[in-house]
Design an enzyme around this catalytic site. Sequence first.
Site, mmCIF file in Angstrom:
data_model
loop_
_atom_site.group_PDB
_atom_site.id
_atom_site.type_symbol
_atom_site.label_atom_id
_atom_site.label_comp_id
_atom_site.label_asym_id
_atom_site.label_seq_id
_atom_site.Cartn_x
_atom_site.Cartn_y
_atom_site.Cartn_z
ATOM 1 C CG ASP A 92 -3.207 4.019 4.150
ATOM 2 O OD1 ASP A 92 -4.250 3.840 4.807
ATOM 3 O OD2 ASP A 92 -2.938 3.368 3.119
ATOM 4 C CD1 TRP B 34 -2.302 -2.151 1.636
ATOM 5 C CD2 TRP B 34 -3.067 -1.024 -0.145
ATOM 6 N NE1 TRP B 34 -3.356 -2.852 1.109
ATOM 7 C CE2 TRP B 34 -3.852 -2.189 0.020
ATOM 8 C CE3 TRP B 34 -3.357 -0.172 -1.214
ATOM 9 C CZ2 TRP B 34 -4.908 -2.509 -0.842
ATOM 10 C CZ3 TRP B 34 -4.418 -0.493 -2.065
ATOM 11 C CH2 TRP B 34 -5.174 -1.646 -1.873
ATOM 12 C CE LYS C 148 -8.964 -2.928 3.049
ATOM 13 N NZ LYS C 148 -7.933 -2.051 2.563
HETATM 14 C C1 LIG Z 1 -7.447 -1.352 1.384
HETATM 15 C C2 LIG Z 1 -6.408 -0.366 1.573
HETATM 16 C C3 LIG Z 1 -6.315 0.772 0.737
HETATM 17 C C4 LIG Z 1 -7.215 0.997 -0.468
HETATM 18 O O1 LIG Z 1 -8.537 1.120 -0.138
HETATM 19 P P1 LIG Z 1 -9.687 1.123 -1.276
HETATM 20 O O2 LIG Z 1 -10.872 1.648 -0.549
HETATM 21 O O3 LIG Z 1 -9.837 -0.293 -1.755
HETATM 22 O O4 LIG Z 1 -9.240 2.011 -2.356
HETATM 23 C C5 LIG Z 1 -5.328 1.678 1.013
HETATM 24 N N1 LIG Z 1 -4.474 1.514 2.040
HETATM 25 C C6 LIG Z 1 -4.539 0.441 2.859
HETATM 26 C C7 LIG Z 1 -3.579 0.327 3.990
HETATM 27 C C8 LIG Z 1 -5.513 -0.515 2.665
HETATM 28 O O5 LIG Z 1 -5.569 -1.584 3.469
#
Ligand SMILES: *Cc1c(COP(=O)(O)O)cnc(C)c1O
Length: 357
Positions: A173, A103, A197
């Site tokens: 993030d 990511w 998540k």
């Molecule tokens: C899933 C995820 C993303 C991307 O999320 P989407 O909503 O699918 O675009 C970005 N960063 C991390 C750490 C993630 O687990």
Amino acid sequence: MKYGRTFNFSAGPAMMPEPVLEEIRDEMMNYRGSGMCVMEMSHRSKVFQQIVDEAEADLRELMNIPDNYKVLFIQGGGTLQFAMVAMNLMKNGKAVYIETGAWSKKAIAEAKKYGEVIIGASSKDKNFSYIPDCSDLDIPEDTDYVYICENETINGVTWNTLPNTKGHVLVSDQSSMFLSKPCNVADYGLIWAGVQKNVGPAGMAVVIIREDLIRGDLDPKTPIYMMYKTHADAGSMYNTPNCWAIYCCGKVFKYLKKLGGLEAMNQINVDKASVLYDFLDNSKFFKAAVVKEDRSLMNVPFVSPSAEQDAEVVKATKAAGFDNLKGHKSVGGLRASIDNAMPKEGVEARVDFLKKY
Ligand SMILES: *Cc1c(COP(=O)(O)O)cnc(C)c1O
């Protein structure tokens, strides 16, 4: 499990707390006497405004968010934030990114479109199985921000000590660890998280941004939706927001408050993850993929002696009622995502099953 539900070890969309789903079910046909489902409601209505206001207030309380930070609900999930962060925060056109897995790599690739990206540190040499030492990074003075992915969902590494940014803005993030443990918001300039998540339904990100980082003087070609200022000025209601996701996330915020807040959530997550890691560390068949110090409490990648045996385990566990145990297609192996809402019994049941190997 009630309702014939399964222990779902998916990284996201992931399990939701059952009491939250039940509340949503009970309000489905007629939300609190409004005569409507939240899905059918005008986002400009008083009823919905109260839903947004409460969601924001509860999140502020949970994370103890200082007054000089804005909370924004933005559509486009996590991925849109890769570009939005760079578009809005690259004032000098320069940022330091720490490369720790899949990511952060995506974030780096996107940011490169908007300016100079300096890789401050990387754990690529060991297949992203650890967090590099970031206590003394080489950060140019005119760097706009330092960027980390605080929990790498695919690789299973997490930051226990934040990087020393030497006074520069820290951007994180937090998608796959959001609200899993206490967080000192003042350590960051911007925190963002795709909510599917750990919090709610897919399609939205929560952005927590320090007010002085919100700018109007961006490239004039910047789409209006991609300016943080647009969302900050309009209370996340510039256009029709993801009403449903805001509503469901708000329920989860209240659920977490009732549970005892993020300290309590963290304790549950530590207990839960240790069941799995203890098993892996004592197993002769399975092996955890990440060094002990940097292991995620949310995403646990591991391997059996061979890819063929990995596949057999996935098949057998699925037949036994545990879903989504396959490692991400980019890394292989096995992975258990045990986000906030995965009950400890789910992890225990699964470990019992894996003990057969
Ligand atoms: C899933 C995820 C993303 C991307 O999320 P989407 O909503 O699918 O675009 C970005 N960063 C991390 C750490 C993630 O687990």
